[in-house]
Motif scaffolding. Structure first.
Motif, PDB file in Angstrom:
ATOM      1  N   GLY A  46      -9.663  -7.815  -7.305  1.00  0.00           N
ATOM      2  CA  GLY A  46      -8.153  -7.369  -6.907  1.00  0.00           C
ATOM      3  C   GLY A  46      -7.974  -5.932  -7.146  1.00  0.00           C
ATOM      4  O   GLY A  46      -9.025  -4.923  -7.164  1.00  0.00           O
ATOM      5  N   THR A  47      -6.719  -5.663  -7.988  1.00  0.00           N
ATOM      6  CA  THR A  47      -6.438  -4.440  -8.114  1.00  0.00           C
ATOM      7  C   THR A  47      -6.901  -4.313  -9.817  1.00  0.00           C
ATOM      8  O   THR A  47      -6.387  -3.374 -10.506  1.00  0.00           O
ATOM      9  CB  THR A  47      -5.056  -4.045  -8.221  1.00  0.00           C
ATOM     10  N   THR A  63     -13.990  -5.971  -3.044  1.00  0.00           N
ATOM     11  CA  THR A  63     -12.550  -5.878  -3.102  1.00  0.00           C
ATOM     12  C   THR A  63     -12.146  -5.609  -1.742  1.00  0.00           C
ATOM     13  O   THR A  63     -12.835  -4.756  -0.909  1.00  0.00           O
ATOM     14  CB  THR A  63     -12.107  -4.488  -3.994  1.00  0.00           C
ATOM     15  N   THR A  65      -9.008  -4.263  -1.239  1.00  0.00           N
ATOM     16  CA  THR A  65      -7.745  -3.524  -1.265  1.00  0.00           C
ATOM     17  C   THR A  65      -7.947  -2.093  -0.176  1.00  0.00           C
ATOM     18  O   THR A  65      -7.147  -1.471   0.022  1.00  0.00           O
ATOM     19  CB  THR A  65      -7.719  -2.944  -2.499  1.00  0.00           C
ATOM     20  N   GLY A  85      -5.629  -7.843   0.190  1.00  0.00           N
ATOM     21  CA  GLY A  85      -5.687  -6.930  -0.683  1.00  0.00           C
ATOM     22  C   GLY A  85      -4.496  -5.872  -0.884  1.00  0.00           C
ATOM     23  O   GLY A  85      -4.454  -4.901  -1.403  1.00  0.00           O
ATOM     24  N   THR A  86      -3.440  -6.065   0.191  1.00  0.00           N
ATOM     25  CA  THR A  86      -2.322  -5.435   0.123  1.00  0.00           C
ATOM     26  C   THR A  86      -1.761  -5.562  -1.372  1.00  0.00           C
ATOM     27  O   THR A  86      -1.335  -6.618  -1.672  1.00  0.00           O
ATOM     28  CB  THR A  86      -1.241  -5.749   1.211  1.00  0.00           C
ATOM     29  N   ARG A  87      -0.847  -4.664  -1.615  1.00  0.00           N
ATOM     30  CA  ARG A  87      -0.276  -4.473  -3.066  1.00  0.00           C
ATOM     31  C   ARG A  87       1.300  -5.044  -2.765  1.00  0.00           C
ATOM     32  O   ARG A  87       1.934  -4.886  -1.744  1.00  0.00           O
ATOM     33  CB  ARG A  87      -0.205  -3.218  -3.665  1.00  0.00           C
ATOM     34  N   SER A 112      -2.424  -6.448  -6.326  1.00  0.00           N
ATOM     35  CA  SER A 112      -2.743  -7.181  -4.834  1.00  0.00           C
ATOM     36  C   SER A 112      -2.115  -8.508  -4.790  1.00  0.00           C
ATOM     37  O   SER A 112      -2.380  -9.286  -5.993  1.00  0.00           O
ATOM     38  CB  SER A 112      -4.150  -6.965  -4.796  1.00  0.00           C
TER      39      SER A 112
END
Length: 425
Positions: A46-47, A63, A65, A85-87, A112
């Motif tokens: 992820g992040t 990833t 993201t 992957g969106t925050r 994320s």
């Protein structure tokens, strides 16, 4: 990313370096499918806000993201579909603009959604489930590269949400939403330790979301942040909480700088701007820190806190801050709140690996009578077989993993030991 570059890929705080052969960042779901299909070993990343090797693999890290954000609301079902992957910052901003909201947020909105969901990451609130409890559907890329949805009501759903990346690469999610709402955040100072231990629920139930900050030795306790859900912006709030007094200003520097903190001056605003601790528009710098966190039953909160406080003089010199939060019980098999309302005891330590590795066993021993469940993405020294014993549905989860991924394509470094514990149990 070539080999010369990937050896420098570290987690958010710089305290862990990934050992995978490569780190790939596809820009479409189709590219993810192709990558998974041709890779013998692969794990989702992820992040990079984990502090241990949970996400790591000897093969490929992927990833999502870099896939362009996508949002779609189904008002009848009250769900939003988003890319994994969106925050959270992007999701929260977009939903607020549409007049909708999530039930809760983590302290840092820049993580994320997929990574937070997969590890049982949480916000706070006696009646609020962790972030994973909002999931109504997951779309995964399986070991053969095919896409499949698992939705609420399906037989495997409860085992598929907090899945530690073991069931495939998560690419899309459906999350429950509700109409937007107002939140006001106030800071109370001067809470005596004796008052907290005498009635923990009286403090943790004071708002929609409550955080208690301490260094374990200072008495009274440093600060209590109370986020209240309001019907109107001018709704009054009490000036006193269990002997602590409301501070009309922002808190002192606990999290990065005051400029990074969300507004704490008793000003009501959108849920998205007040539920996190950090401002959406101000991404904090990489933290030079190590985090660890343990979940105990809320009913055991006072006894567990008293046990850890005995170690306070040894903990404090290595600590940046401890935050105490509560999470409502859920039925997700591998959630740290499975089957019990929980208190999360979170430690943000200074970046001193040796000190943290020495303290963790002592903290875990103090909490042992309360069967603590460590956060899946944070540093701990609990043995895999002990971890497995603390999840009543662990054997069912291990069976699900073997059924979905019989060749172990998604099994990584630490998860291999975890699954082996299920076999030996």
């Amino acid at each position: 990313m070539d080999k010369d570059e990937e050896v420098h890929v570290r987690n958010w705080s710089g305290t862990y370096e990934y050992r995978a052969q490569s780190v790939e960042a596809p820009t479409t779901v189709e590219e993810v499918q192709a990558l998974v299909a041709r890779s013998p070993r692969i794990r989702a990343l992820g992040t990079r806000h984990s502090f241990n090797d949970l996400a790591d693999t000897d093969g490929v890290l992927v990833t999502t993201t870099e896939i362009a954000p996508e949002f779609a609301i189904d008002e009848e079902r009250r769900v939003v579909t988003i890319g994994a992957g969106t925050r959270y910052a992007a999701v929260a901003t977009w939903l607020t603009e549409q007049g909708w909201a999530l039930h809760n947020m983590g302290s840092l909105p820049h993580i994320s959604v997929g990574g937070a969901i997969s590890t049982g990451t949480h916000g706070s609130g006696d009646l609020n489930g962790n972030l994973s409890s909002a999931v109504r559907g997951l779309q995964l890329v399986g070991p053969d590269g095919d896409l499949r949805w698992v939705r609420h009501g399906d037989p495997d759903f409860a085992g598929s949400v907090v899945a530690l990346g073991l069931l495939g690469v998560l690419v899309r999610l459906e999350l429950a939403i509700e109409p937007t709402y107002l939140v006001r955040q106030d800071v109370y100072k001067g809470l005596p330790w004796a008052t907290l231990l005498a009635d923990v629920p009286a403090v943790t139930s004071a708002g929609y979301s409550v955080s208690v900050f301490t260094d374990w030795v200072t008495d009274p306790i440093g600060q209590v942040w109370v986020k209240r859900r309001l019907a109107t912006a001018d709704e009054p709030v009490p000036d006193e909480l269990a002997g602590a007094q409301r501070d009309p200003g922002n808190a002192s520097q606990i999290l990065e700088s005051e400029d990074d903190n969300t507004t704490q001056q008793g000003v009501a605003g959108a849920w998205s701007a007040h539920l996190p601790h950090f401002r959406i528009e101000s991404t904090p710098s990489n933290g030079d820190e190590i985090q660890t966190e343990y979940f105990v039953a809320h009913a055991d909160a006072a006894a567990a806190l008293a046990a850890v406080r005995e170690l306070g003089p040894d903990i404090a010199p290595h600590l940046l801050i401890t935050e105490l939060r509560t999470i409502a019980a859920d039925d997700l098999w591998m959630s740290t709140a499975y089957g019990r309302d929980s208190l999360a005891i979170h430690f943000t330590f200074k970046n001193d690996t040796a000190a943290v590795e020495a303290l963790c066993p002592r903290i875990e021993a103090a909490l042992e009578p309360f069967a603590p469940r460590p956060h899946w993405g944070k540093v701990n020294t609990v043995a895999p077989e002990v971890l497995a014993s603390r999840y009543p549905r662990f054997a069912d989860f291990a069976d699900l993993v073997r059924r979905v991924d019989p060749d172990g394509k998604f099994v990584g470094r630490s998860t291999a030991g975890l699954l082996a514990a299920a076999v030996s149990a």
